[in-house]
Design a protein around this motif. Structure first.
Motif, PDB file in Angstrom:
ATOM      1  N   VAL A 199     -32.203  -5.210  49.452  1.00 28.51           N
ATOM      2  CA  VAL A 199     -30.950  -5.504  49.023  1.00 28.51           C
ATOM      3  C   VAL A 199     -30.018  -4.010  48.579  1.00 28.51           C
ATOM      4  CG1 VAL A 199     -31.655  -7.862  48.154  1.00 28.51           C
ATOM      5  CG2 VAL A 199     -31.776  -5.782  46.488  1.00 28.51           C
ATOM      6  N   TYR A 200     -31.009  -2.992  48.607  1.00 27.38           N
ATOM      7  CA  TYR A 200     -30.242  -1.836  47.986  1.00 27.38           C
ATOM      8  C   TYR A 200     -30.115  -0.739  49.091  1.00 27.38           C
ATOM      9  CZ  TYR A 200     -31.209  -3.520  43.172  1.00 27.38           C
ATOM     10  OH  TYR A 200     -31.038  -4.163  42.097  1.00 27.38           O
ATOM     11  N   GLU A 201     -30.002  -1.422  50.548  1.00 25.00           N
ATOM     12  CA  GLU A 201     -30.134  -0.366  51.790  1.00 25.00           C
ATOM     13  C   GLU A 201     -29.140   0.559  51.819  1.00 25.00           C
ATOM     14  OE1 GLU A 201     -29.047  -2.330  55.746  1.00 25.00           O
ATOM     15  OE2 GLU A 201     -28.320  -3.891  54.351  1.00 25.00           O
ATOM     16  N   HIS A 202     -27.741   0.199  51.141  1.00 22.51           N
ATOM     17  CA  HIS A 202     -26.866   1.055  51.222  1.00 22.51           C
ATOM     18  C   HIS A 202     -26.672   2.095  50.131  1.00 22.51           C
ATOM     19  CE1 HIS A 202     -25.685  -0.792  54.930  1.00 22.51           C
ATOM     20  NE2 HIS A 202     -25.401  -1.993  54.338  1.00 22.51           N
ATOM     21  N   MET A 203     -27.753   2.027  49.249  1.00 23.17           N
ATOM     22  CA  MET A 203     -27.672   3.018  48.033  1.00 23.17           C
ATOM     23  C   MET A 203     -29.036   3.773  48.246  1.00 23.17           C
ATOM     24  SD  MET A 203     -26.818   0.135  45.221  1.00 23.17           S
ATOM     25  CE  MET A 203     -25.730  -1.319  46.016  1.00 23.17           C
ATOM     26  N   ILE A 204     -28.689   5.087  48.922  1.00 21.04           N
ATOM     27  CA  ILE A 204     -30.147   5.722  49.186  1.00 21.04           C
ATOM     28  C   ILE A 204     -29.572   7.267  49.310  1.00 21.04           C
ATOM     29  CG2 ILE A 204     -29.598   5.267  51.690  1.00 21.04           C
ATOM     30  CD1 ILE A 204     -32.848   5.256  51.692  1.00 21.04           C
ATOM     31  N   TYR A 205     -30.206   8.131  48.677  1.00 16.65           N
ATOM     32  CA  TYR A 205     -29.659   9.361  48.451  1.00 16.65           C
ATOM     33  C   TYR A 205     -30.620  10.455  48.880  1.00 16.65           C
ATOM     34  CZ  TYR A 205     -28.207   5.868  45.102  1.00 16.65           C
ATOM     35  OH  TYR A 205     -27.582   4.702  44.513  1.00 16.65           O
ATOM     36  N   ASP A 206     -29.807  11.826  48.768  1.00 18.28           N
ATOM     37  CA  ASP A 206     -30.377  13.078  49.168  1.00 18.28           C
ATOM     38  C   ASP A 206     -30.760  12.926  50.869  1.00 18.28           C
ATOM     39  OD1 ASP A 206     -30.154  13.620  46.563  1.00 18.28           O
ATOM     40  OD2 ASP A 206     -32.297  13.099  46.038  1.00 18.28           O
ATOM     41  N   GLY A 207     -29.858  12.524  51.578  1.00 15.31           N
ATOM     42  CA  GLY A 207     -30.096  12.428  53.031  1.00 15.31           C
ATOM     43  C   GLY A 207     -31.178  11.671  53.477  1.00 15.31           C
ATOM     44  N   GLU A 208     -32.056  10.912  52.419  1.00 10.44           N
ATOM     45  CA  GLU A 208     -32.957  10.104  52.967  1.00 10.44           C
ATOM     46  C   GLU A 208     -32.516   8.855  53.921  1.00 10.44           C
ATOM     47  OE1 GLU A 208     -36.444   9.675  52.029  1.00 10.44           O
ATOM     48  OE2 GLU A 208     -36.615  11.157  50.404  1.00 10.44           O
ATOM     49  N   GLN A 209     -33.152   8.554  54.872  1.00 12.96           N
ATOM     50  CA  GLN A 209     -32.883   7.449  55.771  1.00 12.96           C
ATOM     51  C   GLN A 209     -33.437   6.084  55.327  1.00 12.96           C
ATOM     52  OE1 GLN A 209     -30.658   7.719  58.317  1.00 12.96           O
ATOM     53  NE2 GLN A 209     -30.657   9.734  57.509  1.00 12.96           N
ATOM     54  N   HIS A 210     -32.571   5.002  55.362  1.00 12.75           N
ATOM     55  CA  HIS A 210     -33.523   3.624  54.906  1.00 12.75           C
ATOM     56  C   HIS A 210     -34.399   3.198  56.134  1.00 12.75           C
ATOM     57  CE1 HIS A 210     -33.955  -0.192  53.631  1.00 12.75           C
ATOM     58  NE2 HIS A 210     -33.445  -0.744  54.801  1.00 12.75           N
ATOM     59  N   GLN A 211     -35.547   3.068  55.684  1.00 10.37           N
ATOM     60  CA  GLN A 211     -36.509   2.375  56.760  1.00 10.37           C
ATOM     61  C   GLN A 211     -36.715   0.982  56.666  1.00 10.37           C
ATOM     62  OE1 GLN A 211     -38.183   4.537  58.802  1.00 10.37           O
ATOM     63  NE2 GLN A 211     -36.978   6.481  57.735  1.00 10.37           N
ATOM     64  N   SER A 212     -35.597   0.411  57.482  1.00 10.45           N
ATOM     65  CA  SER A 212     -35.399  -0.981  57.576  1.00 10.45           C
ATOM     66  C   SER A 212     -36.623  -1.523  58.134  1.00 10.45           C
ATOM     67  CB  SER A 212     -34.169  -1.410  58.171  1.00 10.45           C
ATOM     68  OG  SER A 212     -34.202  -2.785  58.428  1.00 10.45           O
ATOM     69  N   ILE A 213     -37.093  -2.845  58.097  1.00 10.11           N
ATOM     70  CA  ILE A 213     -38.216  -3.257  58.678  1.00 10.11           C
ATOM     71  C   ILE A 213     -37.777  -3.537  60.272  1.00 10.11           C
ATOM     72  CG2 ILE A 213     -37.455  -5.990  58.330  1.00 10.11           C
ATOM     73  CD1 ILE A 213     -40.920  -4.694  57.430  1.00 10.11           C
ATOM     74  N   CYS A 214     -36.520  -3.645  60.343  1.00  4.34           N
ATOM     75  CA  CYS A 214     -36.347  -3.941  61.973  1.00  4.34           C
ATOM     76  C   CYS A 214     -36.406  -2.634  62.884  1.00  4.34           C
ATOM     77  CB  CYS A 214     -34.882  -4.523  62.092  1.00  4.34           C
ATOM     78  SG  CYS A 214     -33.616  -3.263  61.424  1.00  4.34           S
ATOM     79  N   LEU A 215     -36.660  -1.646  62.282  1.00  6.08           N
ATOM     80  CA  LEU A 215     -36.726  -0.478  63.130  1.00  6.08           C
ATOM     81  C   LEU A 215     -38.384  -0.168  63.781  1.00  6.08           C
ATOM     82  CD1 LEU A 215     -35.258   2.279  60.343  1.00  6.08           C
ATOM     83  CD2 LEU A 215     -34.367   1.744  62.791  1.00  6.08           C
ATOM     84  N   PHE A 216     -39.235  -1.168  63.392  1.00  2.00           N
ATOM     85  CA  PHE A 216     -40.560  -1.382  63.797  1.00  2.00           C
ATOM     86  C   PHE A 216     -40.903  -2.612  64.442  1.00  2.00           C
ATOM     87  CE2 PHE A 216     -39.567   1.405  60.032  1.00  2.00           C
ATOM     88  CZ  PHE A 216     -40.362   2.565  60.445  1.00  2.00           C
ATOM     89  N   PRO A 217     -40.711  -2.544  65.883  1.00  2.00           N
ATOM     90  CA  PRO A 217     -40.844  -3.929  66.679  1.00  2.00           C
ATOM     91  C   PRO A 217     -41.788  -4.805  66.344  1.00  2.00           C
ATOM     92  CG  PRO A 217     -40.235  -1.928  67.949  1.00  2.00           C
ATOM     93  CD  PRO A 217     -40.640  -1.393  66.647  1.00  2.00           C
ATOM     94  N   ASP A 218     -43.113  -4.269  65.887  1.00  2.00           N
ATOM     95  CA  ASP A 218     -44.256  -5.171  65.639  1.00  2.00           C
ATOM     96  C   ASP A 218     -43.985  -5.787  64.074  1.00  2.00           C
ATOM     97  OD1 ASP A 218     -46.817  -6.511  66.664  1.00  2.00           O
ATOM     98  OD2 ASP A 218     -47.224  -5.920  64.581  1.00  2.00           O
TER      99      ASP A 218
END
Ligand SMILES: Cc1ncc(COP(=O)(O)O)c(C=O)c1O
Length: 380
Positions: A199-218
């Motif tokens: 729910v906080y995917e669009h609130m991420i700081y200091d250049g960190e990349q949000h690691q959404s579950i959908c980035l990992f196919p399995d």
């Protein structure tokens, strides 16, 4: 007649207690997880326009198609991952309903669900209501990192689900790519479902990349991605969120969704769909909230509270162990009553109310509110 509660251990939440105290003592309230500023007038106008244009009857069961298309497009452009808008995305009454419906759909008596503590407070009751067993893994301050060996040790034939939350409420930590790969390894070849609360995917700081579950196919193939427009667009009262999953999982979810809410508030969905056509409405949020975090932390840098800057969410945890050894609930109450600043003690999210002498403060507040809060913290 006597009735036995299905949730006998649920007490009045600390959120109600702290907000009640804040009101009574006219305290600055950084306890509640919602903004004290209004949402974009443009969005309000688009929702009003949708109402005036006839979007007032039932939406399709999965939600307004324009909104599902907008979500599919957003996920494709941010994560290069596709969910079919007709079969794999459902609009829900906030993330809360998505979480509850996922648990109602899949958890049967004696199923085990791994939950990382401190944890958002709706997970466990949802597990217990379905006869499931919450298997807690306590994360340790100040870094709150997941020990994947410990997770591996808790996984067994009864493990039905693992719930993750990144960026994380209440600690403000984020999961790394390495964390996600570990989770992928542990669940590979099993029937475990992952509920990924983002729910906080669009609130991420200091250049960190949000690691959404959908980035990992399995992982994606076994997971529900849960998100919230309430958090994203400063409208927690609108109760609109969504979840995404592969068609087989979503088909089962829909069997329960159909008879719990069927569909959610239609004009809001259409208004949000139109608003999302401009991606900067959600892409600008990290910058917006990072400034608030920095303002707050700069103002209290010489105080006696210790902190690591929050990496995501709109929460900052502060360690008060140099000030007092008082229990965190007592200290949070005293801070509200005697000093006029309300927060949330972290122990309420922990296993066995573990007390690390840490309080959670919400910085989704007007700059003036944050300045008043900082002035108080500097006197403690
Ligand atoms: C981690 C987490 N998940 C889910 C929710 C619920 O979101 P919603 O308001 O969309 O139901 C919250 C709200 O505070 C939250 O912090």
């Amino acid at each position: 007649m006597e009735h036995i509660s299905k949730l006998p251990n649920v007490e009045t939440t600390i959120f109600s207690i702290m907000s009640g105290l804040a009101k009574k003592h006219n305290a600055v309230n950084l306890s509640q997880g919602f903004p004290d500023f209004g949402s974009d007038q443009k969005l309000i106008d688009l929702v009003s326009k949708a109402m005036n244009s006839g979007y007032n009857q039932y939406a399709p069961m999965s939600g307004n198609l324009d909104l599902r298309n907008a979500i599919a497009h957003k996920i494709e452009s941010l994560y290069n991952s596709s969910y079919h808008p007709e079969h794999e995305i459902t609009i829900t009454a906030g993330a809360t309903q998505a979480i509850s419906t996922i648990l109602n759909t899949f958890i049967k008596p004696h199923d085990e669900v791994i939950v990382f503590k401190p944890a958002y407070d709706s997970y466990e009751p949802g597990i217990v209501l379905n006869g499931g067993k919450s298997i807690a893994i306590q994360l340790q301050a100040p870094d709150f990192r997941i020990d994947w060996n410990e997770v591996e040790g808790k996984v067994n034939g009864q493990t039905k689900m693992i719930i993750i939350n990144t960026p994380h409420n209440p600690t403000g930590t984020v999961m790394s790519k390495h964390d996600m790969l570990q989770l992928q390894n542990i669940t590979k070849g099993t029937n475990i479902i992952v509920l990924s609360d983002e729910v906080y995917e669009h609130m991420i700081y200091d250049g960190e990349q949000h690691q959404s579950i959908c980035l990992f196919p399995d992982l994606k193939s076994r997971s529900f991605l849960v998100a919230s427009f309430c958090k994203t667009f400063h409208n927690t009262g609108w109760r609109i969120g969504y979840c995404c999953a592969s068609k087989p999982l979503m088909d089962m979810f829909m069997q329960v969704h159909q008879f719990s809410v069927f569909c959610v508030h239609h004009p809001t969905q259409k208004g949000i769909a139109d608003y999302m056509q401009d991606p900067k409405h959600y892409l600008k949020l990290s910058n917006f909230y990072q400034k608030k975090r920095d303002l707050f932390l700069n103002l209290i840098k010489d105080s006696r509270f210790k902190f690591k800057p929050s990496k995501g969410t709109y929460f900052q945890v502060l360690d008060y162990s140099e000030i007092t050894q008082e229990n965190d609930v007592d200290f949070a109450k005293r801070l509200t009553i005697e000093s006029g600043l309300a927060s949330i003690p972290l122990s309420v999210f922990n296993e066995n109310k573990l007390d690390n002498k840490v309080l959670r403060f919400c910085f989704a507040k007007k700059d003036d509110t944050l300045k008043r809060a900082a002035e108080i913290l500097n006197t403690i």
